[in-house]
Design an enzyme around this catalytic site. Sequence first.
Site, short mmCIF file in Angstrom:
data_model
loop_
_atom_site.label_atom_id
_atom_site.label_comp_id
_atom_site.label_asym_id
_atom_site.label_seq_id
_atom_site.Cartn_x
_atom_site.Cartn_y
_atom_site.Cartn_z
N ILE A 1 -22.70 25.71 -16.36
CA ILE A 1 -23.13 24.55 -17.16
C ILE A 1 -24.61 24.68 -17.54
CG2 ILE A 1 -21.43 22.96 -16.16
CD1 ILE A 1 -23.93 21.68 -14.67
N ASP A 2 -25.36 25.52 -16.83
CA ASP A 2 -26.79 25.65 -17.11
C ASP A 2 -27.05 26.38 -18.43
OD1 ASP A 2 -27.08 24.52 -14.63
OD2 ASP A 2 -27.42 26.42 -13.60
N GLU B 1 -33.96 18.95 -13.85
CA GLU B 1 -34.26 19.10 -12.41
C GLU B 1 -35.33 20.18 -12.18
OE1 GLU B 1 -31.00 20.51 -9.95
OE2 GLU B 1 -30.20 21.75 -11.54
N MET C 1 -29.05 18.26 -14.59
CA MET C 1 -28.99 19.59 -13.97
C MET C 1 -29.52 20.67 -14.92
SD MET C 1 -25.55 19.92 -11.73
CE MET C 1 -25.52 19.41 -10.01
N GLY C 2 -29.49 21.90 -14.42
CA GLY C 2 -29.94 23.03 -15.24
C GLY C 2 -30.65 24.09 -14.42
N ARG D 1 -35.99 -1.94 -19.25
CA ARG D 1 -36.49 -1.08 -18.15
C ARG D 1 -36.92 0.30 -18.61
NH1 ARG D 1 -31.87 -2.32 -13.61
NH2 ARG D 1 -32.83 -4.21 -12.80
N THR E 1 -23.67 35.66 -10.03
CA THR E 1 -22.34 36.28 -9.94
C THR E 1 -22.37 37.69 -10.53
OG1 THR E 1 -21.30 34.12 -10.11
CG2 THR E 1 -19.93 36.01 -10.70
O1 F6P Z 1 -25.68 26.33 -11.59
C1 F6P Z 1 -24.99 25.13 -11.77
C2 F6P Z 1 -25.64 24.03 -11.00
O2 F6P Z 1 -24.90 22.84 -11.19
C3 F6P Z 1 -27.12 23.79 -11.31
O3 F6P Z 1 -27.33 23.04 -12.47
C4 F6P Z 1 -27.58 23.10 -10.06
O4 F6P Z 1 -28.95 23.30 -9.85
C5 F6P Z 1 -26.76 23.77 -8.98
O5 F6P Z 1 -25.63 24.33 -9.63
C6 F6P Z 1 -26.28 22.86 -7.89
O6 F6P Z 1 -25.61 23.63 -6.96
P1 F6P Z 1 -24.64 23.07 -5.84
O7 F6P Z 1 -23.40 22.55 -6.51
O8 F6P Z 1 -24.37 24.25 -4.98
O9 F6P Z 1 -25.38 21.98 -5.16
#
Ligand code: F6P
Length: 321
Positions: free
Chosen positions: A126-127, A222, A169-170, A162, A104
């Site tokens: 959130i990253d 991820e 995410m990230g 298990r 952005t």
């Molecule tokens: O940048 C925020 C985020 O949630 C990342 O953690 C993730 O890789 C990506 O966006 C997922 O993007 P979208 O919501 O476009 O699938």
Amino acid sequence: MRIGILCSGGDSPGMNAVVRSVVRCAHSMGHRVVGVKRGYRGLIEGEFVGLGPREVGGILDRGGTILLSSREERFKRLEFREKAYENLRREGIEGLIVLGGEGTFRGAELICEEAGLPVIGVPCTIDNDVGGTEYCIGYDTALRNAVEAIDRIRDTASSHERIFLVEVMGRKRGFIAVEAGLATGAELILVPEESYPREKIPEEIKKAKEMGKLHFIVVVAEGYGSAEELRNYLLSEIGEEYGEIRATVLGHLQRGGTPTHTDRIMGMKFGEVAVEALLSGERSGFVAYREGRFYIEDFEKAREYKEIDREALRLSRRLNL
Ligand code: F6P
């Protein structure tokens, strides 16, 4: 001053607190705010909406963004940016506040350079991966969401003895994985910032099980790799000798929900600083937070590498078994 505001890229909880703060701070000082719907897409399409103090009532506790957001590829092309600049001029916008991450901010830099419009960014992702600032709006809520989810998974992991691979995410970074992993006592945290060989995972599982651990939870960012692929790898290496193996992708569950008090309060503070920066004549940059203070930094600083909490990662290794 007539101030425009937009949210772009992935939504993050707390964006609404920033929007409310911007609108009410500007209003209290006699300025007007115009919301741009759907981020840069709305700039291209000319989707504007007047925002007064009442329009931003009752949104503090709402996740997502009332302004809507998008990932707009067309903004990378000059022809579409020129359309956006024309819309900004027609709307009489004299300064813009953009909420989002580093992508952005690249768009914001172009607006400053090409249209000569003052633009101030507010780091919302959130990253938590924006350079130059210790904090990004939405990170705390995403952590809360991830921690809650992993705690629940642990109930099943223990009851069924298990092995769980939980993907968080990230994007390319491991901020969420490190803190959520440490907070939930995950047996192993895998992040892209560290080259942890997957060949070591079977040994760790064996060691934990021999020590009497009921479960083995791996929190995998991820950016390190996919939980499903790791599961397949483990199945091929150790089968289910040490327990059934399951993979869970937390995905967008992490990004939604009511913002934590931290994201609300930080959102309000970031919003006020952004308005004051524009009104005091700042022409380009983003609001950064470091050691309890706010700064306006050049957009290029957002691209600088920001370190994960290595101490937290080290501690998790010490406490995990
Ligand atoms: O940048 C925020 C985020 O949630 C990342 O953690 C993730 O890789 C990506 O966006 C997922 O993007 P979208 O919501 O476009 O699938």
